[in-house]
Motif scaffolding. Structure first.
Motif, PDB file in Angstrom:
ATOM      1  N   LEU A 128      -7.788 -41.601 -40.249  1.00  0.00           N
ATOM      2  CA  LEU A 128      -7.896 -42.890 -39.574  1.00  0.00           C
ATOM      3  C   LEU A 128      -7.838 -42.617 -38.086  1.00  0.00           C
ATOM      4  O   LEU A 128      -6.828 -42.135 -37.559  1.00  0.00           O
ATOM      5  CB  LEU A 128      -6.760 -43.816 -40.000  1.00  0.00           C
ATOM      6  N   LEU A 129      -8.945 -42.900 -37.397  1.00  0.00           N
ATOM      7  CA  LEU A 129      -9.051 -42.627 -35.969  1.00  0.00           C
ATOM      8  C   LEU A 129      -9.169 -43.921 -35.186  1.00  0.00           C
ATOM      9  O   LEU A 129      -9.667 -44.934 -35.704  1.00  0.00           O
ATOM     10  CB  LEU A 129     -10.290 -41.771 -35.667  1.00  0.00           C
ATOM     11  N   GLU A 130      -8.737 -43.875 -33.950  1.00  0.00           N
ATOM     12  CA  GLU A 130      -9.015 -44.994 -33.054  1.00  0.00           C
ATOM     13  C   GLU A 130     -10.525 -45.226 -33.023  1.00  0.00           C
ATOM     14  O   GLU A 130     -11.310 -44.272 -33.007  1.00  0.00           O
ATOM     15  CB  GLU A 130      -8.492 -44.685 -31.653  1.00  0.00           C
ATOM     16  N   SER A 131     -10.939 -46.480 -33.035  1.00  0.00           N
ATOM     17  CA  SER A 131     -12.350 -46.824 -33.209  1.00  0.00           C
ATOM     18  C   SER A 131     -13.260 -46.132 -32.209  1.00  0.00           C
ATOM     19  O   SER A 131     -14.400 -45.759 -32.534  1.00  0.00           O
ATOM     20  CB  SER A 131     -12.526 -48.338 -33.117  1.00  0.00           C
ATOM     21  N   ASP A 132     -12.799 -45.939 -30.985  1.00  0.00           N
ATOM     22  CA  ASP A 132     -13.641 -45.310 -29.955  1.00  0.00           C
ATOM     23  C   ASP A 132     -14.001 -43.870 -30.314  1.00  0.00           C
ATOM     24  O   ASP A 132     -14.989 -43.334 -29.795  1.00  0.00           O
ATOM     25  CB  ASP A 132     -12.929 -45.326 -28.603  1.00  0.00           C
ATOM     26  N   TYR A 133     -13.225 -43.261 -31.210  1.00  0.00           N
ATOM     27  CA  TYR A 133     -13.459 -41.857 -31.566  1.00  0.00           C
ATOM     28  C   TYR A 133     -14.053 -41.704 -32.972  1.00  0.00           C
ATOM     29  O   TYR A 133     -14.361 -40.580 -33.376  1.00  0.00           O
ATOM     30  CB  TYR A 133     -12.143 -41.076 -31.493  1.00  0.00           C
ATOM     31  N   ALA A 134     -14.216 -42.818 -33.685  1.00  0.00           N
ATOM     32  CA  ALA A 134     -14.624 -42.754 -35.093  1.00  0.00           C
ATOM     33  C   ALA A 134     -16.147 -42.719 -35.228  1.00  0.00           C
ATOM     34  O   ALA A 134     -16.779 -43.656 -35.722  1.00  0.00           O
ATOM     35  CB  ALA A 134     -14.037 -43.932 -35.859  1.00  0.00           C
ATOM     36  N   TRP A 135     -16.725 -41.613 -34.788  1.00  0.00           N
ATOM     37  CA  TRP A 135     -18.166 -41.392 -34.883  1.00  0.00           C
ATOM     38  C   TRP A 135     -18.415 -40.065 -35.576  1.00  0.00           C
ATOM     39  O   TRP A 135     -17.653 -39.108 -35.408  1.00  0.00           O
ATOM     40  CB  TRP A 135     -18.818 -41.399 -33.498  1.00  0.00           C
ATOM     41  N   SER A 136     -19.483 -39.997 -36.341  1.00  0.00           N
ATOM     42  CA  SER A 136     -19.745 -38.795 -37.149  1.00  0.00           C
ATOM     43  C   SER A 136     -20.333 -37.658 -36.326  1.00  0.00           C
ATOM     44  O   SER A 136     -21.030 -37.893 -35.326  1.00  0.00           O
ATOM     45  CB  SER A 136     -20.709 -39.136 -38.292  1.00  0.00           C
ATOM     46  N   ASP A 137     -20.017 -36.439 -36.759  1.00  0.00           N
ATOM     47  CA  ASP A 137     -20.620 -35.214 -36.233  1.00  0.00           C
ATOM     48  C   ASP A 137     -20.330 -35.007 -34.749  1.00  0.00           C
ATOM     49  O   ASP A 137     -21.205 -34.632 -33.967  1.00  0.00           O
ATOM     50  CB  ASP A 137     -22.131 -35.208 -36.495  1.00  0.00           C
ATOM     51  N   ILE A 138     -19.064 -35.256 -34.380  1.00  0.00           N
ATOM     52  CA  ILE A 138     -18.600 -35.071 -33.001  1.00  0.00           C
ATOM     53  C   ILE A 138     -17.572 -33.944 -32.984  1.00  0.00           C
ATOM     54  O   ILE A 138     -16.610 -33.947 -33.756  1.00  0.00           O
ATOM     55  CB  ILE A 138     -17.968 -36.354 -32.434  1.00  0.00           C
ATOM     56  N   CYS A 139     -17.770 -32.984 -32.106  1.00  0.00           N
ATOM     57  CA  CYS A 139     -16.815 -31.876 -31.949  1.00  0.00           C
ATOM     58  C   CYS A 139     -15.755 -32.240 -30.917  1.00  0.00           C
ATOM     59  O   CYS A 139     -15.783 -33.307 -30.318  1.00  0.00           O
ATOM     60  CB  CYS A 139     -17.552 -30.610 -31.513  1.00  0.00           C
ATOM     61  N   GLY A 140     -14.815 -31.330 -30.702  1.00  0.00           N
ATOM     62  CA  GLY A 140     -13.820 -31.508 -29.654  1.00  0.00           C
ATOM     63  C   GLY A 140     -12.487 -32.041 -30.125  1.00  0.00           C
ATOM     64  O   GLY A 140     -11.627 -32.363 -29.300  1.00  0.00           O
ATOM     65  N   PHE A 141     -12.288 -32.126 -31.440  1.00  0.00           N
ATOM     66  CA  PHE A 141     -11.012 -32.589 -31.984  1.00  0.00           C
ATOM     67  C   PHE A 141     -10.143 -31.393 -32.373  1.00  0.00           C
ATOM     68  O   PHE A 141     -10.630 -30.301 -32.649  1.00  0.00           O
ATOM     69  CB  PHE A 141     -11.237 -33.462 -33.224  1.00  0.00           C
ATOM     70  N   ASP A 142      -8.850 -31.634 -32.407  1.00  0.00           N
ATOM     71  CA  ASP A 142      -7.890 -30.688 -32.980  1.00  0.00           C
ATOM     72  C   ASP A 142      -7.013 -31.437 -33.969  1.00  0.00           C
ATOM     73  O   ASP A 142      -6.729 -32.634 -33.791  1.00  0.00           O
ATOM     74  CB  ASP A 142      -6.996 -30.071 -31.900  1.00  0.00           C
ATOM     75  N   ILE A 143      -6.593 -30.736 -35.008  1.00  0.00           N
ATOM     76  CA  ILE A 143      -5.624 -31.289 -35.952  1.00  0.00           C
ATOM     77  C   ILE A 143      -4.338 -30.503 -35.800  1.00  0.00           C
ATOM     78  O   ILE A 143      -4.340 -29.266 -35.893  1.00  0.00           O
ATOM     79  CB  ILE A 143      -6.141 -31.215 -37.397  1.00  0.00           C
ATOM     80  N   GLN A 144      -3.251 -31.212 -35.527  1.00  0.00           N
ATOM     81  CA  GLN A 144      -1.951 -30.576 -35.356  1.00  0.00           C
ATOM     82  C   GLN A 144      -1.304 -30.399 -36.727  1.00  0.00           C
ATOM     83  O   GLN A 144      -0.875 -31.358 -37.351  1.00  0.00           O
ATOM     84  CB  GLN A 144      -1.053 -31.425 -34.467  1.00  0.00           C
ATOM     85  N   ARG A 201       1.429 -28.006 -39.384  1.00  0.00           N
ATOM     86  CA  ARG A 201       2.772 -27.426 -39.276  1.00  0.00           C
ATOM     87  C   ARG A 201       2.749 -26.054 -38.626  1.00  0.00           C
ATOM     88  O   ARG A 201       3.741 -25.619 -38.038  1.00  0.00           O
ATOM     89  CB  ARG A 201       3.414 -27.325 -40.658  1.00  0.00           C
ATOM     90  N   THR A 202       1.619 -25.363 -38.736  1.00  0.00           N
ATOM     91  CA  THR A 202       1.554 -23.989 -38.240  1.00  0.00           C
ATOM     92  C   THR A 202       0.761 -23.842 -36.939  1.00  0.00           C
ATOM     93  O   THR A 202       0.588 -22.736 -36.455  1.00  0.00           O
ATOM     94  CB  THR A 202       0.922 -23.074 -39.308  1.00  0.00           C
ATOM     95  N   GLY A 203       0.270 -24.944 -36.412  1.00  0.00           N
ATOM     96  CA  GLY A 203      -0.499 -24.869 -35.177  1.00  0.00           C
ATOM     97  C   GLY A 203      -1.648 -25.859 -35.170  1.00  0.00           C
ATOM     98  O   GLY A 203      -1.774 -26.695 -36.073  1.00  0.00           O
ATOM     99  N   THR A 204      -2.506 -25.753 -34.143  1.00  0.00           N
ATOM    100  CA  THR A 204      -3.648 -26.657 -34.063  1.00  0.00           C
ATOM    101  C   THR A 204      -4.892 -25.990 -34.634  1.00  0.00           C
ATOM    102  O   THR A 204      -5.073 -24.772 -34.521  1.00  0.00           O
ATOM    103  CB  THR A 204      -3.929 -27.070 -32.605  1.00  0.00           C
ATOM    104  N   VAL A 205      -5.728 -26.798 -35.255  1.00  0.00           N
ATOM    105  CA  VAL A 205      -6.966 -26.339 -35.877  1.00  0.00           C
ATOM    106  C   VAL A 205      -8.125 -27.118 -35.267  1.00  0.00           C
ATOM    107  O   VAL A 205      -8.095 -28.356 -35.232  1.00  0.00           O
ATOM    108  CB  VAL A 205      -6.939 -26.568 -37.402  1.00  0.00           C
ATOM    109  N   ALA A 206      -9.124 -26.410 -34.762  1.00  0.00           N
ATOM    110  CA  ALA A 206     -10.310 -27.081 -34.234  1.00  0.00           C
ATOM    111  C   ALA A 206     -11.019 -27.814 -35.365  1.00  0.00           C
ATOM    112  O   ALA A 206     -11.124 -27.319 -36.489  1.00  0.00           O
ATOM    113  CB  ALA A 206     -11.244 -26.066 -33.589  1.00  0.00           C
ATOM    114  N   ALA A 207     -11.532 -29.010 -35.074  1.00  0.00           N
ATOM    115  CA  ALA A 207     -12.176 -29.816 -36.107  1.00  0.00           C
ATOM    116  C   ALA A 207     -13.257 -30.688 -35.493  1.00  0.00           C
ATOM    117  O   ALA A 207     -13.301 -30.900 -34.277  1.00  0.00           O
ATOM    118  CB  ALA A 207     -11.140 -30.690 -36.817  1.00  0.00           C
ATOM    119  N   LYS A 208     -14.139 -31.163 -36.354  1.00  0.00           N
ATOM    120  CA  LYS A 208     -15.154 -32.129 -35.932  1.00  0.00           C
ATOM    121  C   LYS A 208     -15.281 -33.222 -36.977  1.00  0.00           C
ATOM    122  O   LYS A 208     -14.951 -33.009 -38.163  1.00  0.00           O
ATOM    123  CB  LYS A 208     -16.505 -31.458 -35.720  1.00  0.00           C
TER     124      LYS A 208
END
Length: 386
Positions: free
Chosen positions: A330-346, A348-355
């Motif tokens: 569940l993302l804030e609406s301004d960021y809820a678009w498909s096929d967008i890079c530049g996200f990280d998921i925090q 327990r073991t660190g951050t993971v790059a995601a899109k």
């Protein structure tokens, strides 16, 4: 053997309770059942599916008011997928509505039959508003010893046609046929695969189950429980109460407005969901895929942009098909678009790059199988377009 339940116990199934009903959770290791539904055929007891009949000349008005879809567009032997909303526009559950010559069947795997019957009876208090002249007859079909089983997978159509004839091959999505042995075969499915739900008297279903097992060996058929859905319903997401149990969500947030007929005269929750569709929702559901090495992604993990939280993970799995972690977020609406890079998921073991990822996450093998051209058992034909 007197019932499917007895058969499951004899064959060693692990049982669980779903929608207030005992059916198998698993027969095998989860990957065995996952592989069957994605590559071959999986047979599952769907007796947890509530089946409520609404019969009578004014059945349409009552059922149409209960659900968000427009039931008027279906005819005898056709069905439609819909949502049942609360008055505040949030989703209570989902249903199939099947039209028969005498009325309708309302079917749900997450709303108990007693609740459906109670809701329909409550709506009968609006007889004048709904222009109901004669109250429809409402019945829980379990009182008639009904149940359901599901055959699902890229070659489900081929096995089913061996039993019920070539008409199965031409059966359109969301239509059903009545069989010679007094069963209903409904082509449906939520996981991107060919799927056929068989409904009717439990004794007939036991016979059908055993027949499918006997003839399914050459298709590498596996029997399964409902736990396989924990993977396939993230790869092919939609409404599932177990996914969204901790959230009160509406169709706009879940991007399921396609299941709502806004120009229908009226239905439960219409005013609220119509307002939501014109509002500025703070969040929306979007798929996300890990772009780097990852040991785990878990519910509650934060989704970040430049170090700032913009959402959270609701469910995540390691996708066997994609060989990486995928998540429903569940993302804030301004960021809820498909096929967008530049996200990280925090995690327990660190951050993971995601899109973000358009959904469904996978392209199913069933999409590459044409029943008029392919076969799993006929060596003269290719198995698929691959």
């Amino acid at each position: 053997m007197t019932s499917l339940h007895d058969l499951h116990l004899k064959q060693g199934a692990v049982m669980g309770v779903y929608n207030h009903y005992s059916v198998p959770s698993a027969y095998h290791d989860p990957m065995v059942e996952y592989k069957a539904v994605r590559e071959n055929v999986l047979l599952v007891d769907y007796s947890h599916m509530s089946i409520v009949s609404v019969v009578g000349d004014d059945a349409w008005a009552l059922v149409n008011y209960l659900v968000s879809a427009d039931v008027s567009i279906i005819r005898d032997e056709q069905g439609i997928y819909s949502l049942v909303l609360n008055e505040d526009g949030t989703i209570r559950g989902d249903v199939y509505v099947l039209c028969s010559s005498e009325g309708y069947y309302v079917m749900s795997e997450n709303i108990p039959a007693a609740e459906l019957v109670a809701n329909l009876n409550t709506l009968l208090e609006k007889t004048d508003e709904l222009d109901i002249q004669e109250n429809p007859e409402i019945k829980d079909m379990r009182e008639e010893s009904w149940g359901a089983i599901l055959l699902e997978g890229p070659y489900a159509w081929e096995l089913m046609s061996e039993i019920h004839g070539f008409d199965i091959v031409g059966l359109p999505y969301y239509e059903y046929m009545n069989t010679d042995d007094e069963l209903m075969v409904f082509r449906c499915g939520k996981h991107g695969e060919f799927a056929y739900m068989v409904m009717g008297h439990r004794e007939k279903l036991l016979e059908q189950w055993q027949q499918l097992q006997q003839q399914g060996g050459k298709y590498m058929l596996q029997t399964g429980g409902l736990d396989y859905q924990k993977m396939v319903r993230i790869e092919n997401p939609g409404w599932d109460e177990s996914l969204w149990a901790d959230y009160a969500l509406n169709p706009v947030e879940l991007q399921m407005q396609w299941a709502v007929q806004y120009d229908k005269e009226d239905f439960v929750g219409k005013e609220a969901v119509h307002a939501q569709s014109h509002g500025e929702d703070a969040r929306k559901m979007i798929g996300m895929i890990a772009e780097g090495p990852c040991s785990a992604i878990e519910p509650g993990d934060s989704v970040l942009v430049s170090g700032q939280a913009v959402g959270r993970v609701v469910k995540a799995i390691f996708s066997p098909a994609l060989q990486c972690f995928i998540a429903l977020t569940l993302l804030e609406s301004d960021y809820a678009w498909s096929d967008i890079c530049g996200f990280d998921i925090q995690t327990r073991t660190g951050t993971v790059a995601a899109k973000t990822k358009s959904m469904p996450f996978i392209y199913n093998l069933s999409m590459m199988v044409n029943p008029t051209e392919h076969s799993f058992v006929d060596a003269s034909k290719a198995k698929s377009a691959l």
